[in-house]
Design a protein around this motif. Structure first.
Motif, PDB file in Angstrom:
ATOM      1  N   ARG A  62      22.626   3.528  19.267  1.00  0.00           N
ATOM      2  CA  ARG A  62      21.982   3.846  18.080  1.00  0.00           C
ATOM      3  C   ARG A  62      23.171   4.466  17.024  1.00  0.00           C
ATOM      4  NH1 ARG A  62      18.672   9.506  18.782  1.00  0.00           N
ATOM      5  NH2 ARG A  62      20.509  10.748  19.248  1.00  0.00           N
ATOM      6  N   SER A  80      20.119   7.013  11.428  1.00  0.00           N
ATOM      7  CA  SER A  80      20.478   6.215  10.047  1.00  0.00           C
ATOM      8  C   SER A  80      20.095   4.664  10.121  1.00  0.00           C
ATOM      9  CB  SER A  80      22.008   6.409   9.726  1.00  0.00           C
ATOM     10  OG  SER A  80      22.201   5.565   8.718  1.00  0.00           O
ATOM     11  N   ASP A  81      19.918   4.145   9.045  1.00  0.00           N
ATOM     12  CA  ASP A  81      19.425   2.811   9.102  1.00  0.00           C
ATOM     13  C   ASP A  81      20.196   2.123   8.134  1.00  0.00           C
ATOM     14  OD1 ASP A  81      18.632   3.612   6.697  1.00  0.00           O
ATOM     15  OD2 ASP A  81      16.631   3.000   6.919  1.00  0.00           O
ATOM     16  N   ASN A  82      21.514   2.735   7.891  1.00  0.00           N
ATOM     17  CA  ASN A  82      22.509   2.156   6.942  1.00  0.00           C
ATOM     18  C   ASN A  82      23.261   1.228   7.584  1.00  0.00           C
ATOM     19  OD1 ASN A  82      22.565   3.646   4.158  1.00  0.00           O
ATOM     20  ND2 ASN A  82      22.182   5.078   5.673  1.00  0.00           N
ATOM     21  N   LEU A  84      23.069  -1.775  11.221  1.00  0.00           N
ATOM     22  CA  LEU A  84      22.181  -2.321  12.078  1.00  0.00           C
ATOM     23  C   LEU A  84      23.251  -2.534  13.258  1.00  0.00           C
ATOM     24  CD1 LEU A  84      20.033  -4.890  10.010  1.00  0.00           C
ATOM     25  CD2 LEU A  84      19.637  -2.272  10.725  1.00  0.00           C
TER      26      LEU A  84
END
Length: 253
Positions: A62, A80-82, A84
């Motif tokens: 993650r 964070s989703d910056n 993947l």
């Protein structure tokens, strides 16, 4: 890289105290730091996780944001989703290696570099009915630095020096580095010269640290954009009196 070991459940710990059977999973994670860019081919990079143990290894990766302060860079608990991760989870057979690919998907033109940690965590497994054991779970943190394509070069400079003491009370050099640039810089990409002068101004010690020396004594020495960090060099000085001078020779990114 940082790793933490935690025993699951106080009841399982009690079982270990009774000297009953235990199970240990181990893994190797490479690299310890990843450098990405906000555009182009550098937006993606791999992390390799090897299962060194005798059993299948469940792993999750993650991405969390970083927290900077004057003395450290550490992982936060903010997801964070910056970036993947492909795949985000996997079960790695014994002796095998799983490649997890990181892909930057954040803002393509940020004002400054961005910084994250990829937390590579072993996951607990369900034990067979009637079996008691301890599961030793490792959590590896891989630093992920994302350079901005338009923010220019880091600008590292020494903004302060002092004579500090180590854990044994011995005098050592400490100094603060300021990054006036909008991209991160590594202290280990410079050459450091440390001078200790006595109260009369006479030089009593001089030590020049190469990139390899810096990594051994201090680490990478990450300094974020528009930030300052304080470093302590574990080299004993002649005394606690006098002054310390520290100079950096820039070597570029």
């Amino acid at each position: 890289m940082r790793s933490s070991v935690r025993a699951l459940a106080s009841g399982l710990a009690a079982v270990a105290a009774l000297a009953l059977a235990g199970i240990v999973w181990a893994m190797t994670v490479q690299p310890v730091a990843v450098e990405l860019t906000t555009t182009g081919r550098g937006m993606s990079a791999p992390i390799r996780v090897e299962n060194d143990g005798p059993s299948p290894l469940p792993v999750e990766v993650r991405i969390v944001e970083t927290d900077f302060d004057l003395s450290s860079v550490r992982a936060s608990d903010r997801l964070s989703d910056n970036i993947l991760v492909f795949p985000p989870q996997a079960i790695i057979p014994p002796g095998e290696t799983q490649v997890f690919r990181l892909q930057y998907v954040g803002e393509p033109d940020p004002d400054t570099s961005r910084h994250f940690y990829a937390e590579v965590s072993q996951q607990p497994v369900e034990l067979p009915e009637g079996q008691s054991a301890i599961q030793i779970l490792y959590n590896f943190q891989v630093m992920v630095n994302v350079a901005s394509a338009t923010a220019g070069q880091p600008q590292l400079s020494v903004s302060g020096t002092e004579i500090a003491t180590n854990g044994e009370g011995q005098p050592v050099a400490a100094f603060t580095v300021r990054n006036d640039g909008r991209n991160y810089g590594y202290l280990s990409r410079t050459e450091i010269t440390i001078r200790h002068n006595d109260p009369a101004g006479r030089e009593v010690l001089r030590r020049t640290l190469s990139s390899n020396d810096i990594q051994q004594l201090i680490g990478f020495g990450l300094v974020g954009p528009l930030m300052s960090r304080r470093f302590v060099v574990p080299i004993q000085l002649e005394s606690s009196e006098g002054t310390v001078e520290v100079t950096l020779s820039q070597r570029g990114r």
